[in-house]
Write a protein that holds these residues in place. Structure first.
Motif, PDB file in Angstrom:
ATOM      1  N   GLN A  87      10.095  -0.637  -2.095  1.00  0.00           N
ATOM      2  CA  GLN A  87      10.824   0.212  -3.019  1.00  0.00           C
ATOM      3  C   GLN A  87      12.162   0.562  -2.379  1.00  0.00           C
ATOM      4  N   ASP A  88      13.142   0.953  -3.188  1.00  0.00           N
ATOM      5  CA  ASP A  88      14.435   1.365  -2.638  1.00  0.00           C
ATOM      6  C   ASP A  88      14.301   2.623  -1.799  1.00  0.00           C
ATOM      7  N   GLU A  89      13.402   3.500  -2.217  1.00  0.00           N
ATOM      8  CA  GLU A  89      13.111   4.709  -1.446  1.00  0.00           C
ATOM      9  C   GLU A  89      11.669   5.110  -1.715  1.00  0.00           C
ATOM     10  N   TYR A  90      11.144   5.970  -0.864  1.00  0.00           N
ATOM     11  CA  TYR A  90       9.755   6.393  -0.970  1.00  0.00           C
ATOM     12  C   TYR A  90       9.656   7.908  -1.026  1.00  0.00           C
ATOM     13  N   ASP A  91       8.669   8.388  -1.741  1.00  0.00           N
ATOM     14  CA  ASP A  91       8.329   9.801  -1.741  1.00  0.00           C
ATOM     15  C   ASP A  91       7.235   9.972  -0.681  1.00  0.00           C
ATOM     16  N   TRP A  92       7.664  10.221   0.541  1.00  0.00           N
ATOM     17  CA  TRP A  92       6.737  10.267   1.671  1.00  0.00           C
ATOM     18  C   TRP A  92       5.719  11.388   1.519  1.00  0.00           C
ATOM     19  N   ASP A  93       6.101  12.494   0.902  1.00  0.00           N
ATOM     20  CA  ASP A  93       5.143  13.584   0.681  1.00  0.00           C
ATOM     21  C   ASP A  93       4.032  13.138  -0.264  1.00  0.00           C
ATOM     22  N   ALA A  94       4.389  12.411  -1.310  1.00  0.00           N
ATOM     23  CA  ALA A  94       3.376  11.914  -2.249  1.00  0.00           C
ATOM     24  C   ALA A  94       2.450  10.921  -1.548  1.00  0.00           C
ATOM     25  N   ILE A  95       3.015  10.021  -0.769  1.00  0.00           N
ATOM     26  CA  ILE A  95       2.196   9.045  -0.035  1.00  0.00           C
ATOM     27  C   ILE A  95       1.231   9.777   0.891  1.00  0.00           C
ATOM     28  N   ARG A  96       1.759  10.723   1.652  1.00  0.00           N
ATOM     29  CA  ARG A  96       0.938  11.485   2.595  1.00  0.00           C
ATOM     30  C   ARG A  96      -0.185  12.231   1.876  1.00  0.00           C
ATOM     31  N   SER A  97       0.084  12.718   0.680  1.00  0.00           N
ATOM     32  CA  SER A  97      -0.918  13.500  -0.046  1.00  0.00           C
ATOM     33  C   SER A  97      -2.031  12.635  -0.643  1.00  0.00           C
ATOM     34  N   HIS A  98      -1.864  11.316  -0.638  1.00  0.00           N
ATOM     35  CA  HIS A  98      -2.852  10.443  -1.259  1.00  0.00           C
ATOM     36  C   HIS A  98      -3.729   9.685  -0.266  1.00  0.00           C
TER      37      HIS A  98
ATOM     38  N   LEU B  50       0.812  -1.214   0.000  1.00  0.00           N
ATOM     39  CA  LEU B  50       0.000   0.000   0.000  1.00  0.00           C
ATOM     40  C   LEU B  50       0.846   1.264   0.000  1.00  0.00           C
ATOM     41  N   LEU B  51       2.042   1.221   0.580  1.00  0.00           N
ATOM     42  CA  LEU B  51       2.920   2.394   0.523  1.00  0.00           C
ATOM     43  C   LEU B  51       3.242   2.743  -0.929  1.00  0.00           C
ATOM     44  N   ALA B  52       3.618   1.729  -1.714  1.00  0.00           N
ATOM     45  CA  ALA B  52       3.925   1.971  -3.133  1.00  0.00           C
ATOM     46  C   ALA B  52       2.677   2.410  -3.878  1.00  0.00           C
ATOM     47  N   LEU B  53       1.549   1.766  -3.613  1.00  0.00           N
ATOM     48  CA  LEU B  53       0.305   2.126  -4.264  1.00  0.00           C
ATOM     49  C   LEU B  53      -0.027   3.593  -3.998  1.00  0.00           C
ATOM     50  N   LEU B  54       0.059   4.011  -2.750  1.00  0.00           N
ATOM     51  CA  LEU B  54      -0.276   5.392  -2.399  1.00  0.00           C
ATOM     52  C   LEU B  54       0.674   6.398  -3.046  1.00  0.00           C
ATOM     53  N   GLU B  55       1.902   6.004  -3.237  1.00  0.00           N
ATOM     54  CA  GLU B  55       2.848   6.913  -3.882  1.00  0.00           C
ATOM     55  C   GLU B  55       2.496   7.130  -5.353  1.00  0.00           C
TER      56      GLU B  55
END
Length: 178
Positions: A109-120, A76-81
């Motif tokens: 993922q190797d890294e996450y865009d936490w701002d993108a995840i948070r925004s979704h 779900l982390l990747a999905l939300l990103e």
């Protein structure tokens, strides 16, 4: 618009195990349109190739609640990103964002865009245990909470369901979803 829920099983699981059918029935009784997809490739296929086909199988909108368990929570982390909509809530049970043990974790993922995840997602809830046999423990829950905010619930309930831990119901989770 109708409320909906997507319940994603963990690594090696399927929609018919643990508390997934019970939660699906509870939510359906409250008027949710419930999807419980079966993802046999979850955490065996690299997330970059797995994600597009998995996304094609589910409908998401601003009334959707996402629920993921273990590898399903990591998914779900990747999905939300990578989605273009904002869902109502994401509930990650025994979730993790870094490798929790020595085994490979293709779902990460190797890294996450936490701002993108948070925004979704408008709200996040993390449910982890003090001790988890797979390393999906309170430290992992805290790492996600620190990056995304929301609610962090720490229990002492192992992995919240596994082949050697029957967990047919999950009243706390039902209450958290509301």
């Amino acid at each position: 618009m109708q409320k909906s829920a997507v319940i994603v099983h963990g690594t090696g699981g399927n929609p018919g195990v643990a508390w997934y059918p019970w939660l699906a029935d509870r939510l359906a009784a409250r008027g949710y349109a419930v999807q419980v997809p079966h993802y046999p490739g979850l955490n065996t296929e690299p997330i970059a190739t797995f994600l597009p086909s998995a996304l094609a199988e589910v409908h998401l909108d601003e009334e959707t609640v996402l629920v993921g368990h273990s590898g399903g929570a990591a998914f779900l982390l990747a999905l939300l990103e990578h989605i273009d909509t904002t869902v109502a809530r994401a509930v990650l049970v025994a979730g993790y964002c870094t490798r929790p043990h020595a085994c490979e974790e293709p779902v990460l993922q190797d890294e996450y865009d936490w701002d993108a995840i948070r925004s979704h997602a408008r709200d996040f809830c993390f449910v982890n245990s003090v001790v988890d046999p797979y390393g999906c423990d309170a430290t992992q829950g805290r790492a996600m909470f620190d990056r995304l905010g929301g609610t962090l619930v720490i229990r002492d309930d192992g992995h919240f369901g596994d082949h050697d831990q029957p967990y047919p119901t999950f009243d706390l989770l039902d209450r958290l979803i509301g």
